[in-house]
Design a protein around this motif. Structure first.
Motif, mmCIF file in Angstrom:
data_model
loop_
_atom_site.group_PDB
_atom_site.id
_atom_site.type_symbol
_atom_site.label_atom_id
_atom_site.label_comp_id
_atom_site.label_asym_id
_atom_site.label_seq_id
_atom_site.Cartn_x
_atom_site.Cartn_y
_atom_site.Cartn_z
ATOM 1 N N LYS A 96 0.812 -1.222 0.000
ATOM 2 C CA LYS A 96 0.000 0.000 0.000
ATOM 3 C C LYS A 96 0.853 1.283 0.000
ATOM 4 O O LYS A 96 0.745 2.137 0.878
ATOM 5 C CB LYS A 96 -0.925 -0.003 1.215
ATOM 6 C CG LYS A 96 -1.881 -1.193 1.222
ATOM 7 C CD LYS A 96 -2.804 -1.178 2.441
ATOM 8 C CE LYS A 96 -3.759 -2.367 2.388
ATOM 9 N NZ LYS A 96 -4.660 -2.413 3.568
ATOM 10 N N ASP A 147 -1.100 4.760 0.137
ATOM 11 C CA ASP A 147 -2.121 5.024 1.160
ATOM 12 C C ASP A 147 -1.901 6.347 1.866
ATOM 13 O O ASP A 147 -2.846 7.026 2.270
ATOM 14 C CB ASP A 147 -2.149 3.891 2.190
ATOM 15 C CG ASP A 147 -3.150 2.811 1.804
ATOM 16 O OD1 ASP A 147 -3.549 2.770 0.626
ATOM 17 O OD2 ASP A 147 -3.530 2.001 2.672
ATOM 18 N N ASN A 148 -0.636 6.716 2.020
ATOM 19 C CA ASN A 148 -0.297 7.962 2.697
ATOM 20 C C ASN A 148 1.131 8.352 2.321
ATOM 21 O O ASN A 148 1.875 7.559 1.720
ATOM 22 C CB ASN A 148 -0.445 7.827 4.221
ATOM 23 C CG ASN A 148 0.289 6.610 4.755
ATOM 24 O OD1 ASN A 148 1.510 6.522 4.662
ATOM 25 N ND2 ASN A 148 -0.448 5.655 5.322
ATOM 26 N N ASN A 180 4.043 6.072 3.711
ATOM 27 C CA ASN A 180 4.261 4.851 2.929
ATOM 28 C C ASN A 180 4.945 5.159 1.606
ATOM 29 O O ASN A 180 5.827 4.423 1.151
ATOM 30 C CB ASN A 180 2.933 4.143 2.662
ATOM 31 C CG ASN A 180 2.496 3.253 3.806
ATOM 32 O OD1 ASN A 180 3.040 3.337 4.908
ATOM 33 N ND2 ASN A 180 1.488 2.431 3.565
ATOM 34 N N GLU A 222 -1.598 6.765 -9.308
ATOM 35 C CA GLU A 222 -1.865 6.654 -7.873
ATOM 36 C C GLU A 222 -1.181 7.771 -7.078
ATOM 37 O O GLU A 222 -1.716 8.243 -6.078
ATOM 38 C CB GLU A 222 -1.400 5.284 -7.354
ATOM 39 C CG GLU A 222 -2.236 4.112 -7.828
ATOM 40 C CD GLU A 222 -3.653 4.167 -7.269
ATOM 41 O OE1 GLU A 222 -3.804 4.061 -6.040
ATOM 42 O OE2 GLU A 222 -4.602 4.312 -8.067
#
Length: 202
Positions: free
Chosen positions: A39, A42-43, A46, A133
């Motif tokens: 992931k 995700d933030n 990360n 992304e």
């Protein structure tokens, strides 16, 4: 009415580039699954770890782009490394682009190096999804996601050019086997580096 027989290509009938893909498909899929399971988008925390992973990988392959013999096999190779872009992305996140030399892999065999380059250049095709992304985190080709941006010629045209160079190589079976070994080693190295970044793959 004539019946059309669907004949599947065997690995021997494939071009060299397709043989590389066929021989390393499981390794490639394993990397994809690990990356997405971690992931990375995700933030920002990360993503910073993901950039650290990318920095380790591109620090390893960067010298191959400057190798005179490889430049002879792949004209224009010297213009393709993405290490400097990764380092700028790190700085955008306030991180110092520092890497432990002991964490890098040294690739000495030129034919194994072909496999590493195949993984590195091929990753730019898959990076189209990753780049999209990053925009959720407000990163783009000008900030934080430079190394994932498309080549100036476009992802597909650039990849087709590299594939054509691969297929133009006249390698022996032994040399091709070394290229496959190099590609497998590259995928394995990436997975190993991912595990050390602190990204969760559960």
């Amino acid at each position: 009415m004539e019946m059309v027989v669907d004949k599947k290509e065997t690995s021997e009938e494939l071009s060299f580039a397709k043989r590389l893909k066929f021989s390393t498909r499981t390794d490639h899929d394993g990397v994809d699954k690990m990356v997405m399971a971690s992931k990375p988008f995700d933030n920002e925390a990360n993503y910073a770890k993901f950039l650290t992973l990318q920095h380790v990988f591109h620090s390893t392959v960067s010298p191959l782009y400057q190798h005179a013999d490889l430049q002879g096999l792949f004209p224009g190779l010297a213009e393709l490394p993405r290490l400097s872009a990764v380092e700028l992305d790190l700085k955008d996140l306030g991180m110092e682009p520092d890497v432990d030399p002991s964490s890098l892999e040294k690739v000495d065999d030129i034919y194994e190096a072909i496999g590493w380059l195949y993984c590195s250049e091929g990753s730019n095709i898959g990076a189209a999804f990753l780049y999209k992304e990053t925009q959720k985190l407000n990163f783009d080709a000008d900030r934080g996601a430079r190394h994932l941006a498309a080549h100036a010629d476009g992802r597909a045209p650039h990849w087709r050019k590299f594939v054509a160079q691969l297929d133009a190589l006249c390698l022996t079976e032994e040399q091709e086997a070394l290229a496959v070994k190099g590609a497998v080693n590259a995928f394995d190295f990436y997975k190993k580096a991912l595990r050390t970044t602190g990204l969760s793959v559960n």
